[in-house]
Design a protein around this motif. Structure first.
Motif, short mmCIF file in Angstrom:
data_model
loop_
_atom_site.label_atom_id
_atom_site.label_comp_id
_atom_site.label_asym_id
_atom_site.label_seq_id
_atom_site.Cartn_x
_atom_site.Cartn_y
_atom_site.Cartn_z
N LEU A 127 0.90 -1.16 -0.05
CA LEU A 127 0.07 0.08 -0.07
C LEU A 127 0.80 1.30 0.07
O LEU A 127 0.50 2.21 -0.46
CB LEU A 127 -0.73 -0.09 1.19
CG LEU A 127 -2.08 -1.00 1.21
CD1 LEU A 127 -2.75 -1.11 2.44
CD2 LEU A 127 -3.12 -0.69 -0.06
N ALA A 128 1.93 1.42 0.81
CA ALA A 128 2.94 2.45 0.88
C ALA A 128 3.37 2.81 -0.66
O ALA A 128 3.73 3.63 -1.06
CB ALA A 128 3.95 2.16 1.99
N ALA A 129 4.15 1.59 -1.12
CA ALA A 129 4.55 1.57 -2.58
C ALA A 129 3.53 2.32 -3.50
O ALA A 129 3.77 3.41 -4.35
CB ALA A 129 4.92 0.32 -2.89
N SER A 130 2.23 1.83 -3.24
CA SER A 130 1.27 2.15 -4.20
C SER A 130 0.89 3.71 -4.00
O SER A 130 0.79 4.49 -4.75
CB SER A 130 0.00 1.47 -4.13
OG SER A 130 0.19 0.14 -4.28
N LEU A 131 0.92 4.17 -2.85
CA LEU A 131 0.69 5.63 -2.31
C LEU A 131 1.65 6.29 -3.05
O LEU A 131 1.59 7.50 -3.56
CB LEU A 131 0.46 5.58 -0.83
CG LEU A 131 0.11 7.06 -0.48
CD1 LEU A 131 -1.05 7.56 -0.97
CD2 LEU A 131 0.25 7.23 1.15
#
Lengths: 191, 167
Positions: A56-60
């Protein structure tokens, strides 16, 4: 099923006698095994959550970086346009004001979203109008009134209007009349 | 398959730990067998879902782990077997048992590997012959024949042992 095939009496007796034997107790620390199993299970679940959070952090991060990457060429266009106005033009360059990418300031979907969600729309428009005024003023001071086109597209400057333009002060530029005046003298269909 | 219930692990351990160690001892010493069983229980807890047949899963996992461990430490296994063979008994010695535990252990140790494995799985792991066939990867008919042959061999071995002890 062959599992149900009966053994002969002697085999059944031996089987029953063997069943009576109890395997020796395992010399394993029961509590240690249960603790280790629970610990490993918790570690596994924690890694699952960690990987999910990392994804999720990478997507954000990607979602934040992508608009910046895609919007950078448009910003570059704006800067190029501004620089070309401020440079000393050659004689062969005509209609330089047409290259002023006024719309580029508002271009791109990120800017569109920003305009939709921005509560200070009126402020942005006023600032933009002020920028436009200074561009036109800079162009006129650099190249003269000939850089302006008449509203009828003939390229003949209207000296009276230009005189009013040059006499304006920065305090006047926030007005609606000034904005209409500037845009009418640049290109009526661009705004 | 259901989500694994951590509360069941203790019950499974109490029910199957000793039998699993006995089964693992077909390939290794008591200490190594206990390590294998311990690792299998930890792996069971790390399963995302509860196996459909936990008992069969445990014995199959112990078998795979024990065989793998035995292959990787062949020399160590030979050394440990020679040292540990007389140290740890397979069965508890109880006066009420109809069969002497030591005699039964010796009779089982003399069986061929496959027969011994099938007899242990059938009698002490309480698996069906079908489950045993799936565990050892042999046809059901073979498992059935080997089981009966193993029982006959154990009986002969114990009879001969009794005759030697009581001529």
């Amino acid at each position: 099923m062959q599992d149900e095939q009966p053994l002969n009496p002697a085999e059944q007796e031996l089987e029953a006698a063997l069943r009576e034997l109890r395997p020796a107790a395992a010399q394993i620390d029961r509590d240690a095994v249960l603790f280790k199993a629970g610990y490993q299970s918790a570690i596994r679940q924690m890694r699952l959550w960690q990987s999910a959070a990392g994804t999720l952090a990478a997507s954000l991060l990607i979602s934040l970086l992508l608009p910046a990457i895609y919007s950078s060429p448009e910003r570059e266009n704006v800067l190029v346009g501004t620089n070309r106005i401020r440079q000393m033009p050659t004689e062969n360059q005509t209609g330089l004001i047409d290259n002023v990418q006024l719309e580029s300031l508002n271009g791109g979907w990120v800017a569109t979203i920003g305009r939709v969600f921005s509560p200070a729309d009126s402020t942005n428009i006023a600032t933009q109008r002020q920028d436009d005024y200074f561009r036109v003023r800079q162009a006129v001071l650099s190249r003269g009134l000939d850089v302006l086109r008449a509203p009828d597209g003939t390229g003949v400057p209207r000296r009276q209007n230009m005189q009013r333009l040059l006499d304006m002060t920065p305090d006047d530029v926030g007005g609606e009349a000034t904005f209409k005046f500037i845009t009418r003298n640049i290109n009526g269909d661009q705004l | 398959m259901n989500r694994l219930d951590p509360g069941k692990l203790g019950q499974w351990f109490d029910t199957y730990a000793a039998r699993l160690v006995l089964y693992a001892r077909q390939w290794m010493s008591a200490g190594a067998a206990q390590d294998v069983v311990q690792d299998v229980f930890v792996r069971l807890m790390c399963q995302a879902n509860e196996p459909g047949n936990v008992q069969a899963w445990l014995f199959r996992s112990v078998r795979n782990a024990a065989i793998s461990e035995a292959r990787s430490g062949q020399r160590r296994r030979v050394r440990e077997n020679s040292v540990a063979a007389n140290r740890a008994d397979w069965f508890e010695k109880r006066p009420e048992d109809l069969i002497d535990a030591d005699a039964a252990q010796k009779a089982l140790e003399r069986l061929p590997d496959l027969q011994r494995e099938i007899v242990v799985l059938r009698i002490w792991a309480d698996l069906t012959l079908q489950e045993i066939a799936e565990t050892v990867g042999r046809p059901l008919s073979t498992v059935h024949d080997q089981y009966r042959a193993g029982l006959v061999a154990v009986r002969h071995e114990m009879e001969s042992s009794c005759k030697m002890n009581n001529p």
